[in-house]
Design a protein around this motif. Structure first.
Motif, mmCIF file in Angstrom:
data_model
loop_
_atom_site.group_PDB
_atom_site.id
_atom_site.type_symbol
_atom_site.label_atom_id
_atom_site.label_comp_id
_atom_site.label_asym_id
_atom_site.label_seq_id
_atom_site.Cartn_x
_atom_site.Cartn_y
_atom_site.Cartn_z
ATOM 1 N N CYS A 1 -9.939 -19.113 4.281
ATOM 2 C CA CYS A 1 -9.334 -17.789 4.186
ATOM 3 C C CYS A 1 -8.235 -17.547 5.221
ATOM 4 O O CYS A 1 -7.251 -16.892 4.938
ATOM 5 C CB CYS A 1 -10.411 -16.719 4.342
ATOM 6 S SG CYS A 1 -11.693 -16.799 3.088
ATOM 7 N N LYS B 1 -15.229 -15.953 -0.219
ATOM 8 C CA LYS B 1 -15.475 -14.553 0.123
ATOM 9 C C LYS B 1 -14.487 -14.069 1.189
ATOM 10 O O LYS B 1 -14.879 -13.594 2.247
ATOM 11 C CB LYS B 1 -16.904 -14.401 0.620
ATOM 12 C CG LYS B 1 -17.924 -14.808 -0.414
ATOM 13 C CD LYS B 1 -19.322 -14.792 0.133
ATOM 14 C CE LYS B 1 -20.275 -15.299 -0.935
ATOM 15 N NZ LYS B 1 -21.605 -15.506 -0.446
ATOM 16 N N CYS B 2 -13.213 -14.164 0.908
ATOM 17 C CA CYS B 2 -12.191 -13.820 1.890
ATOM 18 C C CYS B 2 -12.117 -12.320 2.173
ATOM 19 O O CYS B 2 -11.668 -11.918 3.241
ATOM 20 C CB CYS B 2 -10.824 -14.331 1.449
ATOM 21 S SG CYS B 2 -10.722 -16.126 1.524
ATOM 22 N N ALA B 3 -12.557 -11.491 1.250
ATOM 23 C CA ALA B 3 -12.516 -10.047 1.463
ATOM 24 C C ALA B 3 -13.420 -9.634 2.620
ATOM 25 O O ALA B 3 -13.180 -8.630 3.289
ATOM 26 C CB ALA B 3 -12.912 -9.309 0.198
ATOM 27 N N ALA B 4 -14.454 -10.424 2.890
ATOM 28 C CA ALA B 4 -15.405 -10.101 3.951
ATOM 29 C C ALA B 4 -15.019 -10.724 5.293
ATOM 30 O O ALA B 4 -15.730 -10.573 6.275
ATOM 31 C CB ALA B 4 -16.793 -10.594 3.554
ATOM 32 N N VAL B 5 -13.856 -11.399 5.345
ATOM 33 C CA VAL B 5 -13.448 -12.102 6.559
ATOM 34 C C VAL B 5 -12.316 -11.352 7.232
ATOM 35 O O VAL B 5 -11.368 -10.917 6.596
ATOM 36 C CB VAL B 5 -12.986 -13.539 6.208
ATOM 37 C CG1 VAL B 5 -12.470 -14.254 7.434
ATOM 38 C CG2 VAL B 5 -14.111 -14.317 5.569
ATOM 39 N N SER B 6 -12.419 -11.199 8.550
ATOM 40 C CA SER B 6 -11.357 -10.592 9.336
ATOM 41 C C SER B 6 -10.610 -11.710 10.064
ATOM 42 O O SER B 6 -11.189 -12.425 10.869
ATOM 43 C CB SER B 6 -11.949 -9.608 10.351
ATOM 44 O OG SER B 6 -10.929 -9.086 11.164
ATOM 45 N N CYS B 7 -9.339 -11.865 9.747
ATOM 46 C CA CYS B 7 -8.560 -12.969 10.308
ATOM 47 C C CYS B 7 -7.633 -12.489 11.423
ATOM 48 O O CYS B 7 -7.014 -11.434 11.313
ATOM 49 C CB CYS B 7 -7.691 -13.606 9.229
ATOM 50 S SG CYS B 7 -8.603 -14.365 7.896
#
Length: 141
Positions: free
Chosen positions: A80, A105-111
């Motif tokens: 992500c 599940k990139c929506a749940a990841v803060s980058c």
């Protein structure tokens, strides 16, 4: 009569050619990295010194490079939080997906975005330098 047969055949040959063929050969810069890499160590600060610490081998973490530089996890999902560019042993490589990319599940990841990751490799060992001074060591699997 033969001419009438050749004209449709010519159109079939001309328009049947696929023009958008995707080159799936890796660029020579990324080629040594293509494949599966196992995370073995991460660099930590201990008493003010940077030391390599082994990672938990009970839950192995893999990084997989595709021919176009896109990075995946062990399950085949694209990472992500990846950069747009890699600096591989001092050579710049722009990541440009040439095939479909499936994300998990990139929506749940803060980058924390990092435009360029540095990679140093020699043989079957690679050190990945993220922004902010974080470094990880991998071996080719």
């Amino acid at each position: 009569m033969k001419r009438l047969f050749y004209i449709p055949l010519l159109f079939i040959l001309l328009f049947g050619c696929k023009k958008d063929k995707i080159d799936m050969q890796p660029d020579e810069i990324i080629e040594p990295l293509v494949g599966k890499w196992l995370l073995t160590e991460s660099e930590q600060s201990v008493n003010g010194k940077k030391v390599w610490q082994p990672v938990n081998s009970n839950d192995p973490q893999y990084l997989v490079f595709r021919f176009d530089g896109v990075m995946f996890d062990k399950d085949g999902f694209a990472n992500c939080c990846t950069p747009k560019e890699l600096s591989i042993n001092g050579n710049s490589f722009t990541i440009q997906p040439k095939r479909k990319v499936v994300y998990g599940k990139c929506a749940a990841v803060s980058c924390a975005y990092c435009a360029v990751w540095g990679i140093e490799y020699s043989g079957n060992e690679m050190i990945l330098n993220y922004c902010f001074g974080v470094r990880e060591k991998y071996i080719k699997n």
